[in-house]
Design an enzyme around this catalytic site. Sequence first.
Site, mmCIF file in Angstrom:
data_model
loop_
_atom_site.group_PDB
_atom_site.id
_atom_site.type_symbol
_atom_site.label_atom_id
_atom_site.label_comp_id
_atom_site.label_asym_id
_atom_site.label_seq_id
_atom_site.Cartn_x
_atom_site.Cartn_y
_atom_site.Cartn_z
ATOM 1 N N LYS A 61 -9.169 10.823 31.865
ATOM 2 C CA LYS A 61 -9.907 11.969 31.360
ATOM 3 C C LYS A 61 -11.014 12.396 32.316
ATOM 4 O O LYS A 61 -11.309 13.570 32.436
ATOM 5 C CB LYS A 61 -10.461 11.694 29.970
ATOM 6 N N THR A 62 -11.618 11.433 32.994
ATOM 7 C CA THR A 62 -12.665 11.803 33.933
ATOM 8 C C THR A 62 -12.083 12.638 35.060
ATOM 9 O O THR A 62 -12.684 13.607 35.519
ATOM 10 C CB THR A 62 -13.343 10.547 34.515
ATOM 11 N N ASP A 122 -17.903 15.385 27.408
ATOM 12 C CA ASP A 122 -17.150 14.143 27.544
ATOM 13 C C ASP A 122 -17.463 13.267 26.336
ATOM 14 O O ASP A 122 -18.501 13.426 25.697
ATOM 15 C CB ASP A 122 -17.593 13.447 28.841
ATOM 16 N N GLU A 123 -16.611 12.326 26.013
ATOM 17 C CA GLU A 123 -16.825 11.398 24.881
ATOM 18 C C GLU A 123 -17.198 12.183 23.621
ATOM 19 O O GLU A 123 -18.140 11.838 22.902
ATOM 20 C CB GLU A 123 -17.932 10.390 25.207
ATOM 21 N N GLN A 138 -11.797 5.823 19.944
ATOM 22 C CA GLN A 138 -12.886 5.146 20.643
ATOM 23 C C GLN A 138 -14.262 5.535 20.105
ATOM 24 O O GLN A 138 -15.265 5.354 20.776
ATOM 25 C CB GLN A 138 -12.830 5.459 22.142
ATOM 26 N N ARG A 156 -10.678 -2.014 28.032
ATOM 27 C CA ARG A 156 -11.495 -2.067 29.254
ATOM 28 C C ARG A 156 -10.759 -2.821 30.345
ATOM 29 O O ARG A 156 -11.097 -2.721 31.522
ATOM 30 C CB ARG A 156 -12.840 -2.786 29.009
#
Length: 781
Positions: A32-33, A218-219, A249, A597
């Site tokens: 996504k980044t 973002d997020e 998340q 992670r």
Amino acid sequence: MEAYRNLNPEQEKPVADTEGAVLVLAGAGSGKTRVLTSRIAHLVNELDIRPGNILAITFTNKAANEMKERLHSMIPLVGNMWICTIHSMCVRILRSFGDRIGYDSNFSIYSDTERSNMLKKIASELGADEKGLKNIKYHVGNAKMLGLDPPSYAESEDLQCERDAKLITEAYTLYQKRLKESNAMDFDDLLTETLRLLSTDEDAEEYFSDKFRYIHVDEFQDTNEVQFKIIRLLAKKHGNLFCVGDDDQSIYGWRGAKIENILDFEKFYPDAHVYKLEQNYRSTKNILQLANAVIRNNMGRKSKTLWTENEQGERVDLHACNEEAEEALYAAKKISNYVRNGGSYSECAVLMRVNALTRSYEQEFMSDNIPYKVFGGFRFYERKEIKDILAYLRLVSNPFDSEAATRIINVPKRGIGETTVKKLEDYAQREELSIFDALINLDEIGLTAATRNKLQKFTDLIKELIIQSQSMPVDEFVREVIDKTDMRSQYADKTEESVSKLANIDEFINASEEYVKLNPDATLSDYLNQVTLSSDTDDINEDDCVTLATIHAVKGLEFPFVIICGLEDGIFPLSRAQNDDDLMEEERRLMYVAITRARKLLCLSYSKSRFLYGERNRTKESMFLKELAPALGVSSDRSSRYGYESDGYGNFRTGSPYRNGSTQNASSENRSAYGNLFPPASSANERTYGYAAQKQPAPVQNTPSARPASPSARPASPSARPAQQTENRYAVGMFVHHPKFGDGQITAIEGAPGNLLLVVNFREVGSKKLSARLAPLEIIQ
DNA sequence: AGAAGATAGCTTTTT
DNA sequence: GCTATCTTCT
């Protein structure tokens, strides 16, 4: 098409879809980044959008810095873009337009500690007991999360059914009043006041909603109601809102994050285009299988299944221990094996649900010379010695800041006791003055000459510092404050504690020097903002250290080798989540985040007994392990699946080698077993000596003078000007109005630039001295 | 005023 | 086990 390089077709679609509202549901590790940065690069390079018209809101400062760094090689003028956390964005907005809603641009930011201190004081003033204080704290937090001011909250359902409603409303009202009087905002106010500004001040709304033609978030799953409202306001004009998130998340529900924001995105933007990214590039098949096995137990999620073309990978290892020392030993062994086989310490992370679990790992790693860093837990800037210095800086930067003033009025000890402070506070409250203003009018308070003398000395010190602060770079000024206040003298004894505090003070000076290097033009106020809004997580991974952290702290990060520990009933999931479906789902999402992670290796561990609350208790294994069982298969450390594990350390078994021994024995045995195999620790001691100081503070985004010209001509705001100019507004002979003292005339101006005092002769109350910088004086003629 | 000693309360997670 | 606050003493 430069920007599309290395993108898969699923990622390309949202990158190219630049107009209107777009929601990207991006699973963990799905790139996504990359999508975000590619899209911004695409806007600038292909569509010729000016960087100044682009806003990207990230969740942490670290994420913001990373994004800037990545974009740097792709496009010019990254500095003109706003890439920051929503809190930093709000500070920036408020610093330039805050005067519209009654704040001086040097406003202080209060962290939760300050909020807590103030509420405690208020609660005792209102005669509330401890229960009441707890209640007040909870409700103030709740109200702010919802974005409700005291009157609105008083009417809200959450308070209606509360027995102490009156007390709570009173406390909340008083708290907000004091914040305002101190020219201060707490973390939540940054958001609510920005929302208030944007929804009440047309100029501000017009300016920013026009400026931000393309908004990225973002997020997104971790935005709360107020944040989403701000975002919607900013996006009102152009409507180009690009949100990336993963409902699986969302782990900040306790902080008010609304998963509904993602689930209901299409309600607010019916024409929104929704994309899903489900291919994972991060983890092995085994790891991903585990992640999917956990999250599938949650209801109420946007259905999504991660898949990967990555290799199957090593099996995930589950290890049961008898006690936490063993658990730490297990991790130490795994990590040293990993490093001996070519890995590095910084590729390893031990993740846990609560900070309290780090202790056994610190002990173990210390004795094994495994370099580590702890993230989360007490922070550098929360230490007493640092907070004291910061309070001086705050008071100088914003003399209204009464919280800062009372904190350091007797630090270091200068013989000003509780009773004196109380008198001072009472006087200030009666006269509706700040503590510093009260100090200026010292003669009015009934005090003995000796006490007055001590207070006068303190006042003079602050006055002098205020003047100096005007003509000194921040780092030099920090030194000056430490010298002038003689902060170090308190820690002159050679105890371990004092030595560490002195080291922290030095580290603080270092950090400020580095900050100035990166931000040569920064003001004291810029520096303070940066410090209060930064977290230790920001410089994770900088040295070759194992990361010890809570799962919350490593959100958005990845590690080749991850160990998740403390998988016990009551710890993970937390006991208080046990009987609440929503909380349970959040715990499960947290587990999902923890698992995802990991890139290559993942180990899980738990202890059958644990030392907590000062006593050892038996524990049960986490219910998550049952959910994972099918995906895990039979697993035990003994079967040593990893090729690199076949060395002389097989003496570690699932059963307890220390049944008759103590924890001490365990680690000393270990020490001898490991001998000198470990390289000398470069930073095992960092924790004590200020590991957390920011090595690379985020560059300050702008200074008040950098406020761009508004599109519609409008008068410059007073707070956008430097302090001297504010002072220069006044001249002897002017007629002025003070909200409390009424009308009066300026009879004299005393003091030095930066700290001018106005002597005002009020018609009703006579002559008063007021600070030119602070006094709420309206010039009549 | 300030230090030393006694006791209660505590622990999610953090911008 | 730890700290923060209250109590008592100098």
